[in-house]
Motif scaffolding. Sequence first.
Motif, PDB file in Angstrom:
ATOM      1  N   ASN A 247      45.878  10.017 -70.842  1.00  0.00           N
ATOM      2  CA  ASN A 247      46.109   9.595 -72.225  1.00  0.00           C
ATOM      3  C   ASN A 247      45.379   8.279 -72.456  1.00  0.00           C
ATOM      4  O   ASN A 247      45.695   7.271 -71.803  1.00  0.00           O
ATOM      5  CB  ASN A 247      47.613   9.434 -72.474  1.00  0.00           C
ATOM      6  CG  ASN A 247      47.925   9.039 -73.909  1.00  0.00           C
ATOM      7  OD1 ASN A 247      47.702   7.902 -74.307  1.00  0.00           O
ATOM      8  ND2 ASN A 247      48.453   9.988 -74.678  1.00  0.00           N
ATOM      9  N   VAL A 248      44.412   8.275 -73.362  1.00  0.00           N
ATOM     10  CA  VAL A 248      43.557   7.106 -73.569  1.00  0.00           C
ATOM     11  C   VAL A 248      44.376   5.890 -73.968  1.00  0.00           C
ATOM     12  O   VAL A 248      44.182   4.782 -73.428  1.00  0.00           O
ATOM     13  CB  VAL A 248      42.480   7.395 -74.631  1.00  0.00           C
ATOM     14  CG1 VAL A 248      41.691   6.126 -74.971  1.00  0.00           C
ATOM     15  CG2 VAL A 248      41.533   8.480 -74.140  1.00  0.00           C
ATOM     16  N   ILE A 278      37.087   7.163 -68.811  1.00  0.00           N
ATOM     17  CA  ILE A 278      35.829   6.513 -69.176  1.00  0.00           C
ATOM     18  C   ILE A 278      35.959   5.852 -70.546  1.00  0.00           C
ATOM     19  O   ILE A 278      35.549   4.699 -70.744  1.00  0.00           O
ATOM     20  CB  ILE A 278      34.668   7.523 -69.164  1.00  0.00           C
ATOM     21  CG1 ILE A 278      34.448   8.040 -67.738  1.00  0.00           C
ATOM     22  CG2 ILE A 278      33.390   6.897 -69.713  1.00  0.00           C
ATOM     23  CD1 ILE A 278      33.344   9.064 -67.599  1.00  0.00           C
ATOM     24  N   LYS A 279      36.568   6.555 -71.470  1.00  0.00           N
ATOM     25  CA  LYS A 279      36.750   5.995 -72.811  1.00  0.00           C
ATOM     26  C   LYS A 279      37.689   4.791 -72.775  1.00  0.00           C
ATOM     27  O   LYS A 279      37.395   3.743 -73.371  1.00  0.00           O
ATOM     28  CB  LYS A 279      37.285   7.057 -73.763  1.00  0.00           C
ATOM     29  CG  LYS A 279      37.363   6.599 -75.213  1.00  0.00           C
ATOM     30  CD  LYS A 279      37.751   7.740 -76.141  1.00  0.00           C
ATOM     31  CE  LYS A 279      37.773   7.282 -77.600  1.00  0.00           C
ATOM     32  NZ  LYS A 279      38.129   8.404 -78.514  1.00  0.00           N
ATOM     33  N   LEU A 301      29.713  13.041 -73.130  1.00  0.00           N
ATOM     34  CA  LEU A 301      31.010  12.399 -73.217  1.00  0.00           C
ATOM     35  C   LEU A 301      31.215  11.793 -74.595  1.00  0.00           C
ATOM     36  O   LEU A 301      30.263  11.378 -75.265  1.00  0.00           O
ATOM     37  CB  LEU A 301      31.133  11.293 -72.158  1.00  0.00           C
ATOM     38  CG  LEU A 301      30.925  11.714 -70.710  1.00  0.00           C
ATOM     39  CD1 LEU A 301      30.940  10.491 -69.813  1.00  0.00           C
ATOM     40  CD2 LEU A 301      31.993  12.699 -70.269  1.00  0.00           C
ATOM     41  N   GLU A 302      32.475  11.722 -74.995  1.00  0.00           N
ATOM     42  CA  GLU A 302      32.820  11.048 -76.248  1.00  0.00           C
ATOM     43  C   GLU A 302      32.954   9.556 -75.976  1.00  0.00           C
ATOM     44  O   GLU A 302      33.753   9.141 -75.135  1.00  0.00           O
ATOM     45  CB  GLU A 302      34.134  11.609 -76.793  1.00  0.00           C
ATOM     46  CG  GLU A 302      34.557  10.969 -78.118  1.00  0.00           C
ATOM     47  CD  GLU A 302      35.897  11.490 -78.602  1.00  0.00           C
ATOM     48  OE1 GLU A 302      36.475  10.863 -79.504  1.00  0.00           O
ATOM     49  OE2 GLU A 302      36.367  12.516 -78.063  1.00  0.00           O
ATOM     50  N   LEU A 303      32.151   8.751 -76.666  1.00  0.00           N
ATOM     51  CA  LEU A 303      32.165   7.307 -76.461  1.00  0.00           C
ATOM     52  C   LEU A 303      32.646   6.585 -77.722  1.00  0.00           C
ATOM     53  O   LEU A 303      32.386   7.048 -78.834  1.00  0.00           O
ATOM     54  CB  LEU A 303      30.758   6.809 -76.104  1.00  0.00           C
ATOM     55  CG  LEU A 303      30.131   7.382 -74.835  1.00  0.00           C
ATOM     56  CD1 LEU A 303      28.714   6.843 -74.659  1.00  0.00           C
ATOM     57  CD2 LEU A 303      30.970   7.052 -73.615  1.00  0.00           C
ATOM     58  N   PRO A 304      33.324   5.446 -77.558  1.00  0.00           N
ATOM     59  CA  PRO A 304      33.768   4.650 -78.716  1.00  0.00           C
ATOM     60  C   PRO A 304      32.572   3.886 -79.302  1.00  0.00           C
ATOM     61  O   PRO A 304      32.403   2.691 -79.087  1.00  0.00           O
ATOM     62  CB  PRO A 304      34.819   3.723 -78.106  1.00  0.00           C
ATOM     63  CG  PRO A 304      34.409   3.565 -76.689  1.00  0.00           C
ATOM     64  CD  PRO A 304      33.798   4.867 -76.281  1.00  0.00           C
ATOM     65  N   TYR A 305      31.749   4.586 -80.048  1.00  0.00           N
ATOM     66  CA  TYR A 305      30.452   4.081 -80.518  1.00  0.00           C
ATOM     67  C   TYR A 305      30.571   2.750 -81.261  1.00  0.00           C
ATOM     68  O   TYR A 305      29.875   1.768 -80.945  1.00  0.00           O
ATOM     69  CB  TYR A 305      29.821   5.139 -81.421  1.00  0.00           C
ATOM     70  CG  TYR A 305      28.407   4.852 -81.868  1.00  0.00           C
ATOM     71  CD1 TYR A 305      27.323   5.385 -81.182  1.00  0.00           C
ATOM     72  CD2 TYR A 305      28.149   4.063 -82.996  1.00  0.00           C
ATOM     73  CE1 TYR A 305      26.024   5.141 -81.601  1.00  0.00           C
ATOM     74  CE2 TYR A 305      26.860   3.802 -83.405  1.00  0.00           C
ATOM     75  CZ  TYR A 305      25.802   4.352 -82.708  1.00  0.00           C
ATOM     76  OH  TYR A 305      24.517   4.094 -83.123  1.00  0.00           O
TER      77      TYR A 305
END
Length: 381
Positions: A247-248, A278-279, A301-305
């Motif tokens: 859970n992020v 990773i996030k 991967l989904e990144l917090p851009y």
Amino acid sequence: MADHASHNLPPTFRGLQFTSSTEPASVVDVPTPLPAAGTVILRPLYSNIVPYAKEIFRNGNPRAYTYPSPMIPGTSCICRVAAAAPDTPHLKPGMLVFMSGLLRPRDNISVPPILQGMYMGATAESQALMEGEWRNGSWAQLIKVPAESIHVLNEQALTKGLGYDVEDLGYISTLAVAYGGLSDVGVRPGETVLVAPATGNFGSAAVFVALAMGAAKVIAMGRSQEKLRAVLEGAGDRVVTVPITGNVEDDLAALQAHGPIDVYFDISPPATGSFSHIKSGIMALRPKGRMSIMGGCTGDLELPYTMIVFKGLTLQGTFMYTRQQADELIKLVETGLLPIGKRGGIEIASKFPLERWEEAIEHAYNAGGPKKATYFVPNGE
């Protein structure tokens, strides 16, 4: 003209040769090469078996590593010099050395390196290195390597001064990988370093390397509580552990409880499923924080851009390490700043002759984890 006898080399040597990742290997006799200009013949003492060797040379190669066939595998190892060419006067027979399996084309340094005896890369230039001159690796009684792959070890300081057995030095190959990534992001004394995941072979090594580089605190993340305890054991109060929950938000809150994070080191293995750590790791970095990316994730991967932009974060990719970084890592070991062997709680999980290769590869796969190493001993103890 020089011959094998003049170099005190046998005409043939034995090596563990694979013809396919679906067929059994065999120990075969191979003609002994002579040391041509710029090359060295080494006698491997402790040849590292990475935990995922089973996923490269067996079971159909699920990691999809590219390599020629037939081939003798094996990368970095601890060796003694068997014979050197006239243009390498510093290297003398009998010297104790660390052999780095990294090879780069001498005529084009922009080509990514290959791993001798393991991975030939994806470019025509890198593949040419391993299809010909540098095909065979260190799972053998002898190995031919370029002179620039050799790092001479201070045997007196290591074995007499620090009391290490030669087998302890095999762990240098694991530590050097972690040092490459941490060095590239410039870990500085007093910083807080997050290692996630920290429960594998290289991730756990990164914890100890970061401490030796002067990190004031290292946060070790992982899914296995048992392996996190193994990382924590003997590490002192500068290491704390945080479980990966998937859970992020929960993982981010747990990381933020340990203060601003300067560096995030990631060496995630190839896997399916969630890479939420990773996030959360990126989100936990302080403004101007840095991330070292060394893992084997094959998907996107989904990144917090937006956060990366506004925090001014640096994401640095690294494949292995440079020659200079290997020398720097060795100095940390030789000076005692980076303890290994019993001093560092490193366990030699087991050592195997080449003939017991199936058992060896299976053992490395099952026994891999924090502070453990498995070796072939091609020339006996």
